[in-house]
Design a protein around this motif. Sequence first.
Motif, short mmCIF file in Angstrom:
data_model
loop_
_atom_site.label_atom_id
_atom_site.label_comp_id
_atom_site.label_asym_id
_atom_site.label_seq_id
_atom_site.Cartn_x
_atom_site.Cartn_y
_atom_site.Cartn_z
N GLY A 116 0.82 -1.20 0.00
CA GLY A 116 0.00 0.00 0.00
C GLY A 116 0.86 1.25 0.00
N ILE A 117 1.98 1.19 0.71
CA ILE A 117 2.94 2.30 0.69
C ILE A 117 3.55 2.42 -0.70
CG2 ILE A 117 5.24 2.99 1.48
CD1 ILE A 117 3.16 3.72 3.51
N GLY A 118 3.86 1.28 -1.33
CA GLY A 118 4.42 1.32 -2.67
C GLY A 118 3.50 2.03 -3.65
N ILE A 119 2.21 1.75 -3.56
CA ILE A 119 1.23 2.40 -4.44
C ILE A 119 1.20 3.90 -4.15
CG2 ILE A 119 -1.22 2.61 -4.99
CD1 ILE A 119 -1.45 -0.42 -4.47
N CYS A 120 1.12 4.26 -2.87
CA CYS A 120 1.06 5.68 -2.50
C CYS A 120 2.33 6.43 -2.91
CB CYS A 120 0.84 5.83 -1.00
SG CYS A 120 -0.85 5.49 -0.48
N GLY A 121 3.47 5.81 -2.64
CA GLY A 121 4.73 6.45 -2.98
C GLY A 121 4.93 6.61 -4.47
N ARG A 133 -3.42 5.25 8.36
CA ARG A 133 -2.14 5.06 9.06
C ARG A 133 -1.17 4.42 8.08
NH1 ARG A 133 -2.68 1.79 14.25
NH2 ARG A 133 -0.89 3.00 14.96
N PHE A 134 0.01 5.02 7.98
CA PHE A 134 1.01 4.61 7.00
C PHE A 134 2.16 3.87 7.69
CE2 PHE A 134 -1.14 8.42 5.63
CZ PHE A 134 -1.41 8.22 4.28
N MET A 162 10.76 4.90 10.73
CA MET A 162 9.61 4.04 10.43
C MET A 162 10.06 2.64 10.01
SD MET A 162 7.24 6.77 8.32
CE MET A 162 5.89 5.61 8.01
N TYR A 163 11.11 2.59 9.20
CA TYR A 163 11.60 1.33 8.65
C TYR A 163 12.19 0.44 9.74
CZ TYR A 163 13.08 -1.21 4.41
OH TYR A 163 13.22 -2.12 3.39
N PHE A 164 13.02 1.02 10.62
CA PHE A 164 13.70 0.24 11.65
C PHE A 164 12.75 -0.23 12.75
CE2 PHE A 164 17.80 2.79 10.69
CZ PHE A 164 18.11 1.94 9.63
N THR A 165 11.71 0.57 13.04
CA THR A 165 10.79 0.22 14.12
C THR A 165 9.54 -0.51 13.65
OG1 THR A 165 9.55 2.31 13.98
CG2 THR A 165 11.51 2.27 15.42
N GLY A 166 9.16 -0.31 12.38
CA GLY A 166 7.91 -0.86 11.89
C GLY A 166 6.70 -0.09 12.36
N GLU A 167 6.93 1.04 13.03
CA GLU A 167 5.83 1.83 13.58
C GLU A 167 5.17 2.69 12.50
OE1 GLU A 167 7.58 3.96 16.81
OE2 GLU A 167 7.87 2.14 18.02
N MET A 168 3.90 3.01 12.72
CA MET A 168 3.12 3.72 11.71
C MET A 168 2.98 5.21 12.02
SD MET A 168 0.18 0.98 10.58
CE MET A 168 -0.45 0.59 12.21
N VAL A 169 2.62 5.95 10.98
CA VAL A 169 2.38 7.39 11.07
C VAL A 169 0.92 7.63 10.73
CG1 VAL A 169 2.84 9.59 9.92
CG2 VAL A 169 4.74 8.10 10.54
N ASP A 170 0.24 8.45 11.52
CA ASP A 170 -1.17 8.69 11.23
C ASP A 170 -1.35 9.80 10.19
OD1 ASP A 170 -0.94 11.18 12.55
OD2 ASP A 170 -1.79 10.43 14.41
N ALA A 171 -2.59 9.98 9.75
CA ALA A 171 -2.86 10.91 8.65
C ALA A 171 -2.49 12.34 9.02
CB ALA A 171 -4.33 10.82 8.27
#
Length: 273
Positions: A116-121, A133-134, A162-171
């Motif tokens: 989903g990130i790939g599509i958005c990016g 949430r991304f 984000m990559y190292f933790t796997g944690e998400m970012v909200d809108a």
Amino acid sequence: MTEPLHNVRALPFRIERAGGIGELVIDKPPVNALDTRGWHALAEAIDALGRDDSVNVIVLRGAGRGFCAGVDIKELAAYPERIVAVNAGNYATFRAVHRNPKPVIAAVHGFVLGGGIGICGAADVIVASECARFGVPEIDRGAMGGGAHLQRMFGVQKVRAMYFTGEMVDAAEAYRLGAVERVVPREQLRDAAMDLARRIAAKSPAMLQLAKEALNGVEDGDLEDKYRWEQGFTLQAYMTNDSSEARAAFVEKRDARFDAGDANVEVQPGARA
């Protein structure tokens, strides 16, 4: 070779065309995670919309609980040898969005993960609902990938956190950081995306295509080459015991148990899937 797409009803998306807008809705319950065939079919459909003279702009959105949870981890847990075919499907889809001759709007809600990130990016504009949430949970799934596209949305150090933790970012945070064009309530998401699409679709088709090509050409580096570099590390990750354990733990809904055996993986830069 992709499997022939004989059964249209089995495709994990639906498409409508009206008023110069091609709207593709990913619809694969429960979480819009696509298997190998689904990713290849999605790429073919997006490419077809780009070739359709009745379409001036494309809107991509998801049905159900969220936009897209990425690849079908259960498929890869059962058939790990399919990683190369899945990689190819991801690459083809993101390329179909980024290199599409038509502007592409991603209208997202809920979870926007992995693919989903790939599509958005790869998209030209992102409109998000307040609940979006991304994230890139690949590090917790025994894989790599998504950094090139995430870095098209966020700054370098935010991407690494984000990559190292796997944690998400909200809108709201994504909007503050400039990753999304607009944030709206969930019930207004489609209307907001279609309103933007209508304004774009009213422009000259020839000018839109020239603008898209020009903007892609002035970007820093080649997005597809960057993602292809990452995919080599996804394949390398799948060769480790930790990757197998991460996928098994996800499917079995338990905590992963890692040992020190994979800690010093021999890195082979440029390995390709």
